[in-house]
Design a protein around this motif. Structure first.
Motif, PDB file in Angstrom:
ATOM      1  N   LEU A 155      28.472   4.912  10.189  1.00 21.91           N
ATOM      2  CA  LEU A 155      27.479   5.492  10.862  1.00 21.91           C
ATOM      3  C   LEU A 155      26.046   4.705  10.680  1.00 21.91           C
ATOM      4  O   LEU A 155      25.764   4.908   9.322  1.00 21.91           O
ATOM      5  N   PRO A 156      25.442   4.035  11.359  1.00 21.09           N
ATOM      6  CA  PRO A 156      24.090   3.354  10.962  1.00 21.09           C
ATOM      7  C   PRO A 156      23.059   4.183  10.448  1.00 21.09           C
ATOM      8  O   PRO A 156      22.999   5.157  10.961  1.00 21.09           O
ATOM      9  N   GLY A 157      22.685   3.825   9.301  1.00 23.76           N
ATOM     10  CA  GLY A 157      21.487   4.883   8.575  1.00 23.76           C
ATOM     11  C   GLY A 157      22.014   5.583   7.869  1.00 23.76           C
ATOM     12  O   GLY A 157      21.238   6.577   7.154  1.00 23.76           O
ATOM     13  N   ALA A 158      23.342   5.885   7.616  1.00 22.48           N
ATOM     14  CA  ALA A 158      23.864   7.272   7.022  1.00 22.48           C
ATOM     15  C   ALA A 158      24.030   7.229   5.342  1.00 22.48           C
ATOM     16  O   ALA A 158      23.662   7.771   4.654  1.00 22.48           O
ATOM     17  N   LYS A 159      24.122   5.632   5.033  1.00 24.97           N
ATOM     18  CA  LYS A 159      24.292   5.486   3.594  1.00 24.97           C
ATOM     19  C   LYS A 159      23.188   5.784   2.609  1.00 24.97           C
ATOM     20  O   LYS A 159      22.221   5.331   3.192  1.00 24.97           O
ATOM     21  N   GLY A 160      23.245   6.584   1.756  1.00 22.26           N
ATOM     22  CA  GLY A 160      22.310   6.643   0.689  1.00 22.26           C
ATOM     23  C   GLY A 160      21.562   8.304   1.039  1.00 22.26           C
ATOM     24  O   GLY A 160      20.626   8.624   0.317  1.00 22.26           O
ATOM     25  N   LYS A 161      22.153   8.784   1.982  1.00 20.70           N
ATOM     26  CA  LYS A 161      21.520  10.180   2.619  1.00 20.70           C
ATOM     27  C   LYS A 161      22.248  11.002   1.895  1.00 20.70           C
ATOM     28  O   LYS A 161      23.420  10.976   1.880  1.00 20.70           O
ATOM     29  N   ARG A 162      21.624  12.199   1.703  1.00 21.20           N
ATOM     30  CA  ARG A 162      22.435  13.584   1.312  1.00 21.20           C
ATOM     31  C   ARG A 162      22.758  14.396   2.309  1.00 21.20           C
ATOM     32  O   ARG A 162      22.109  14.747   3.317  1.00 21.20           O
ATOM     33  N   VAL A 163      23.997  15.008   2.296  1.00 24.86           N
ATOM     34  CA  VAL A 163      24.445  15.961   3.010  1.00 24.86           C
ATOM     35  C   VAL A 163      25.039  17.239   2.274  1.00 24.86           C
ATOM     36  O   VAL A 163      25.389  16.981   1.179  1.00 24.86           O
ATOM     37  N   GLY A 164      25.115  18.293   2.854  1.00 25.68           N
ATOM     38  CA  GLY A 164      25.751  19.573   2.290  1.00 25.68           C
ATOM     39  C   GLY A 164      26.881  19.957   3.225  1.00 25.68           C
ATOM     40  O   GLY A 164      26.886  19.983   4.399  1.00 25.68           O
ATOM     41  N   VAL A 165      27.829  20.715   2.772  1.00 27.98           N
ATOM     42  CA  VAL A 165      28.759  21.373   3.402  1.00 27.98           C
ATOM     43  C   VAL A 165      29.183  22.755   2.888  1.00 27.98           C
ATOM     44  O   VAL A 165      29.433  22.836   1.505  1.00 27.98           O
ATOM     45  N   THR A 166      29.494  23.737   3.806  1.00 26.06           N
ATOM     46  CA  THR A 166      29.799  25.009   3.123  1.00 26.06           C
ATOM     47  C   THR A 166      31.311  25.317   3.719  1.00 26.06           C
ATOM     48  O   THR A 166      31.904  25.014   4.551  1.00 26.06           O
ATOM     49  N   VAL A 167      32.101  25.912   2.780  1.00 25.57           N
ATOM     50  CA  VAL A 167      33.555  26.211   3.208  1.00 25.57           C
ATOM     51  C   VAL A 167      33.828  27.693   2.648  1.00 25.57           C
ATOM     52  O   VAL A 167      33.315  28.184   1.540  1.00 25.57           O
ATOM     53  N   HIS A 168      34.626  28.371   3.805  1.00 28.48           N
ATOM     54  CA  HIS A 168      34.783  29.865   3.516  1.00 28.48           C
ATOM     55  C   HIS A 168      36.268  29.660   3.408  1.00 28.48           C
ATOM     56  O   HIS A 168      37.006  29.551   4.544  1.00 28.48           O
TER      57      HIS A 168
END
Length: 210
Positions: A147-160
């Motif tokens: 995905l263009p521009g995604a590398k180096g960015k932070r993301v978060g995920v929540t799991v239940h």
């Protein structure tokens, strides 16, 4: 937002996308632990809400060895009535020796979303893991993606980790995509459902020494 990474279902009137953000050494660690107080008090303390067994989780692994401080593992696809192929996989761990510092969590997580011949994938390096009861929040910086521009960015995920049909949420439900400046251990409520029969996730609850 680039449709290739939209994890809401535009064709079935799912929540609309909205375009709308680390913790430094000692001060940052204190902030994370402070947030964890709320997490463990409000989430881990409710056995009814999370289907936990009676009594606190064991602090030892089979064989008597100290178990890891926290973990989020497993792989599954999200439910989509329109047939979108959305997969999340986790291999995130906090070692027993790092029980007092969730920022020392290690591992990776990855995900992909494909529909109608379009899509994208990404993989992130874990930089924080907080778990409470059967809920986990993991964050990481994207190290590989088409995905263009995604590398180096932070993301978060929540799991239940419900057990019958796990739930999942992600930070880009609010930001519209991977966000620069997003703090560690930040995500959304787990509003998505795992597609039955495609796998599940396992959360090892964190037991901070308060």
């Amino acid at each position: 937002m680039n449709r290739r990474w939209s994890t809401t279902n535009e064709r079935t009137s799912a929540p609309a996308n909205r375009r709308t953000g680390a913790l430094g050494n000692r001060g940052r660690r204190t902030a994370v632990l402070g947030a964890a107080l709320l997490l463990t008090a409000g989430l881990a303390g409710s056995a009814t809400a999370f289907g936990a067994a009676d009594g606190p989780p064991s602090t030892t692994a089979p064989g008597g060895a100290a178990r890891e401080a926290a973990a989020l593992t497993g792989s599954a696809k999200l439910y989509r009535s329109a047939g979108d192929d959305i997969t999340f996989s986790f291999d995130a761990h906090l070692a027993a020796k790092d029980n007092d510092d969730p920022l020392k969590a290690t591992g990776t997580f990855e995900w992909s979303h494909y529909a109608d011949g379009e899509g994208a994938r990404a993989k992130a390096r874990v930089d924080c893991l907080l778990t409470g009861g059967k809920v986990a929040v993991v964050s990481g910086v994207i190290t590989d993606s088409d995905l263009p521009g995604a590398k180096g960015k932070r993301v978060g995920v929540t799991v239940h980790d419900i057990g019958r049909q796990d739930r999942l949420g992600y930070s880009w439900a609010a930001t519209g995509g991977p966000a620069g400046g997003l703090p560690r251990c930040v995500s959304s409520a787990p509003f998505e459902k795992v597609k039955k029969g495609t796998g599940d996730f396992t959360v090892v609850p964190w037991l901070p020494a308060f």
